[in-house]
Design an enzyme around this catalytic site. Structure first.
Site, PDB file in Angstrom:
ATOM      1  N   HIS A   1      10.381  33.129  21.123  1.00  0.00           N
ATOM      2  CA  HIS A   1      10.259  31.667  21.115  1.00  0.00           C
ATOM      3  C   HIS A   1      10.919  31.182  22.400  1.00  0.00           C
ATOM      4  O   HIS A   1      11.849  31.818  22.892  1.00  0.00           O
ATOM      5  CB  HIS A   1      11.005  31.062  19.920  1.00  0.00           C
ATOM      6  CG  HIS A   1      10.430  31.418  18.586  1.00  0.00           C
ATOM      7  ND1 HIS A   1       9.387  30.727  18.019  1.00  0.00           N
ATOM      8  CD2 HIS A   1      10.734  32.405  17.711  1.00  0.00           C
ATOM      9  CE1 HIS A   1       9.095  31.260  16.844  1.00  0.00           C
ATOM     10  NE2 HIS A   1       9.898  32.286  16.627  1.00  0.00           N
TER      11      HIS A   1
ATOM     12  N   HIS B   1       5.840  39.977   3.806  1.00  0.00           N
ATOM     13  CA  HIS B   1       7.058  39.215   4.102  1.00  0.00           C
ATOM     14  C   HIS B   1       7.624  38.824   2.736  1.00  0.00           C
ATOM     15  O   HIS B   1       7.111  37.916   2.090  1.00  0.00           O
ATOM     16  CB  HIS B   1       6.744  37.975   4.944  1.00  0.00           C
ATOM     17  CG  HIS B   1       7.969  37.203   5.322  1.00  0.00           C
ATOM     18  ND1 HIS B   1       8.392  37.056   6.622  1.00  0.00           N
ATOM     19  CD2 HIS B   1       8.893  36.560   4.555  1.00  0.00           C
ATOM     20  CE1 HIS B   1       9.524  36.353   6.641  1.00  0.00           C
ATOM     21  NE2 HIS B   1       9.839  36.028   5.397  1.00  0.00           N
TER      22      HIS B   1
ATOM     23  N   HIS C   1      10.706  44.134   7.336  1.00  0.00           N
ATOM     24  CA  HIS C   1      12.028  43.665   7.776  1.00  0.00           C
ATOM     25  C   HIS C   1      12.973  43.394   6.614  1.00  0.00           C
ATOM     26  O   HIS C   1      13.415  42.262   6.411  1.00  0.00           O
ATOM     27  CB  HIS C   1      11.921  42.444   8.706  1.00  0.00           C
ATOM     28  CG  HIS C   1      10.915  41.392   8.307  1.00  0.00           C
ATOM     29  ND1 HIS C   1      10.850  40.850   7.050  1.00  0.00           N
ATOM     30  CD2 HIS C   1       9.952  40.771   9.021  1.00  0.00           C
ATOM     31  CE1 HIS C   1       9.889  39.962   7.006  1.00  0.00           C
ATOM     32  NE2 HIS C   1       9.318  39.899   8.191  1.00  0.00           N
TER      33      HIS C   1
ATOM     34  N   HIS D   1       5.599  40.681  17.033  1.00  0.00           N
ATOM     35  CA  HIS D   1       4.792  39.493  17.335  1.00  0.00           C
ATOM     36  C   HIS D   1       4.564  39.430  18.835  1.00  0.00           C
ATOM     37  O   HIS D   1       5.485  39.144  19.592  1.00  0.00           O
ATOM     38  CB  HIS D   1       5.522  38.232  16.857  1.00  0.00           C
ATOM     39  CG  HIS D   1       5.846  38.278  15.402  1.00  0.00           C
ATOM     40  ND1 HIS D   1       5.064  37.694  14.435  1.00  0.00           N
ATOM     41  CD2 HIS D   1       6.856  38.891  14.726  1.00  0.00           C
ATOM     42  CE1 HIS D   1       5.569  37.929  13.238  1.00  0.00           C
ATOM     43  NE2 HIS D   1       6.663  38.656  13.388  1.00  0.00           N
TER      44      HIS D   1
ATOM     45  N   HIS E   1       6.122  46.709  13.505  1.00  0.00           N
ATOM     46  CA  HIS E   1       6.073  45.274  13.168  1.00  0.00           C
ATOM     47  C   HIS E   1       6.566  44.463  14.357  1.00  0.00           C
ATOM     48  O   HIS E   1       7.751  44.507  14.685  1.00  0.00           O
ATOM     49  CB  HIS E   1       6.967  44.987  11.948  1.00  0.00           C
ATOM     50  CG  HIS E   1       7.027  43.531  11.555  1.00  0.00           C
ATOM     51  ND1 HIS E   1       6.795  43.110  10.267  1.00  0.00           N
ATOM     52  CD2 HIS E   1       7.291  42.402  12.259  1.00  0.00           C
ATOM     53  CE1 HIS E   1       6.910  41.790  10.211  1.00  0.00           C
ATOM     54  NE2 HIS E   1       7.225  41.330  11.410  1.00  0.00           N
TER      55      HIS E   1
ATOM     56  N   LYS F   1      -1.515  41.301   6.135  1.00  0.00           N
ATOM     57  CA  LYS F   1      -0.150  40.794   5.981  1.00  0.00           C
ATOM     58  C   LYS F   1      -0.110  39.639   4.994  1.00  0.00           C
ATOM     59  O   LYS F   1      -0.872  38.680   5.112  1.00  0.00           O
ATOM     60  CB  LYS F   1       0.355  40.320   7.359  1.00  0.00           C
ATOM     61  CG  LYS F   1       1.725  39.696   7.371  1.00  0.00           C
ATOM     62  CD  LYS F   1       2.840  40.724   7.256  1.00  0.00           C
ATOM     63  CE  LYS F   1       4.194  40.063   7.078  1.00  0.00           C
ATOM     64  NZ  LYS F   1       4.910  39.881   8.311  1.00  0.00           N
TER      65      LYS F   1
ATOM     66  N   ASP G   1      10.285  43.549  14.643  1.00  0.00           N
ATOM     67  CA  ASP G   1      10.067  42.123  14.398  1.00  0.00           C
ATOM     68  C   ASP G   1      10.361  41.296  15.650  1.00  0.00           C
ATOM     69  O   ASP G   1      10.730  40.128  15.560  1.00  0.00           O
ATOM     70  CB  ASP G   1      10.906  41.620  13.217  1.00  0.00           C
ATOM     71  CG  ASP G   1      10.383  40.308  12.660  1.00  0.00           C
ATOM     72  OD1 ASP G   1       9.246  39.921  12.985  1.00  0.00           O
ATOM     73  OD2 ASP G   1      11.131  39.656  11.916  1.00  0.00           O
TER      74      ASP G   1
HETATM   75  C1  NCD Z   1       8.674  35.632  13.050  1.00  0.00           C
HETATM   76  C2  NCD Z   1       7.939  34.810  14.109  1.00  0.00           C
HETATM   77  O1  NCD Z   1       8.606  34.130  14.888  1.00  0.00           O
HETATM   78  O2  NCD Z   1       6.708  34.876  14.152  1.00  0.00           O
HETATM   79  N1  NCD Z   1      10.007  35.130  12.905  1.00  0.00           N
HETATM   80  C3  NCD Z   1      11.070  35.760  12.365  1.00  0.00           C
HETATM   81  O3  NCD Z   1      12.120  35.137  12.210  1.00  0.00           O
HETATM   82  N2  NCD Z   1      11.028  37.022  12.006  1.00  0.00           N
HETATM   83  C4  NCD Z   1       7.912  35.617  11.768  1.00  0.00           C
HETATM   84  C5  NCD Z   1       8.404  36.618  10.737  1.00  0.00           C
HETATM   85  O4  NCD Z   1       8.235  37.829  10.888  1.00  0.00           O
HETATM   86  O5  NCD Z   1       8.975  36.186   9.738  1.00  0.00           O
HETATM   87 ZN    ZN Z   2       7.725  39.379  11.859  1.00  0.00          ZN
END
Ligand code: NCD
Ligand code: ZN
Length: 345
Positions: free
Chosen positions: A250, A135, A173, A15, A13, A98, A246
């Site tokens: 950002h 989620h 998560h 991003h 998992h 998802k 996860d």
């Molecule tokens: C994730 C994201 O920034 O895309 N953020 C997070 O806090 N985990 C999205 C997610 O998995 O909830």
């Molecule tokens: Zn995530």
């Protein structure tokens, strides 16, 4: 100095984001993982096979020369997702879809606001052998943010698992003892991923002595009793629990803001942090199952053939990562010491 060699791990998992950011996120993950489940919450979201395949091509193009790395693609479920979308995705080798409850997290505003309307889609997924990744948080404004995962189990997950006993579900998560115990009590078709931050930290690490925006992720960190239960199940050797970082980058500005984004960018120290956690809990011998076996088994994929060696040799996570466009990301665990590192061959 201690050393441990395990089957090469996978991240179930994360991003990667898209476009320019892939030059940062893909090498950071491919340096230690052979495969990773790429979350579909892009803007716009990845809602069909065509978009997922195009996204896969962009990720593959960012894999460093000479490295083998496979992204595992996923579909983002919306209220408009059709049974045909699922069949086409399965034909295109997209293994999972998802479910984000609308408004639950980053880029989830296009997501699902009436979960039961998706039951025909879940039925098709079950028939096709496609995994449902969840989620698991309710989004009703009156529900306390610390209770939203437990409430999701009671309001939705119990019913989904009862209606679709053959559907393979990953409760993503997980952050509470309630979620860990729900997964433990469930059938062999429900499993869970656990992040490094939910094993290492609790809500004091978010709020005591000042707000720590770089420890803010969703589902939000919970109290220490939950953290301890997650650690127990992660190192238990139970194959229902496996690695999913996860990792979610950002920019620094987006995190250190009046309304900071949720997500910890852990890719730079991912397997190293898990090694540290398992070592501290006296369970290094359980790391391989969690990191390299159980996820592949649950997804019905072969385990990796390669190996990865970790060495106990401390190093410091940088304070800041600078991207080629000059934007900055504060990595998870910034400026702190990590006990383990990947041995370069
Ligand atoms: C994730 C994201 O920034 O895309 N953020 C997070 O806090 N985990 C999205 C997610 O998995 O909830
Ligand atoms: Zn995530």
């Amino acid at each position: 100095m201690k050393e441990i060699t395990i089957t090469a791990p996978d991240d179930w998992h994360l991003h990667f984001r898209d476009n320019d950011l892939l030059a940062e996120t893909v090498p950071a993950t491919a340096r230690c993982f052979k495969r990773a489940v790429a979350m579909p919450n892009l803007v716009p979201p990845v809602i069909n096979a065509e978009m997922a395949l195009a996204y896969r091509t962009r990720i593959k193009a960012a894999v460093p020369e000479g490295q083998s790395f496979e992204p595992i693609m996923t579909l983002y479920l919306t209220n408009e997702t059709s049974q045909q979308d699922i069949i086409e995705a399965k034909d295109a080798n997209i293994l999972a879809a998802k479910l984000y409850p609308a408004g639950a997290t980053t880029n989830s505003d296009k997501a699902v606001n009436a979960i039961s309307t998706l039951y025909p889609v879940f039925k098709t997924m079950s028939d096709q052998g496609m995994l449902l990744l969840i989620h698991g948080e309710v989004t009703e404004s009156h529900v306390d943010i610390f209770d939203r995962e437990k409430q999701f189990i009671d309001d939705y997950l119990i019913e989904i698992t009862q209606r679709f006993p053959d559907l393979k579900i990953v409760f993503e998560h997980i952050t509470t003892a309630d979620a860990a115990d729900f997964v433990l009590a469930g059938s062999e078709n429900i499993a869970a991923t656990i992040t490094p931050q939910h094993l290492l930290l609790n809500r004091n690490d978010l709020l005591v002595g000042g707000i720590r925006p770089h420890n803010y992720c969703l589902p939000v960190l919970k109290r220490d009793t939950h953290q301890k239960r997650l650690c127990e199940v992660a190192v238990s050797g139970n194959n229902k629990f496996f690695l999913g970082t996860d990792s979610a980058p950002h920019t620094r500005e987006a995190k250190e803001s009046n309304c900071g984004c949720a997500g910890c960018y852990s890719a730079w120290g991912a397997i190293e942090l898990y090694a540290q956690i398992f070592d501290d809990l006296g369970a290094l011998n359980k790391l391989e199952g969690f990191a390299s076996h159980f996820g592949a088994d649950f997804y019905g994929l072969d385990r990796n053939n390669e190996e990865l060696t970790l060495v106990k040799d401390a190093w410091l996570m940088p304070e800041l990562i600078e991207l080629s466009n000059k934007q900055k990301i504060v990595p998870f665990h910034a400026g702190q010491s990590l006990a383990w590192q990947v041995k370069v061959k």
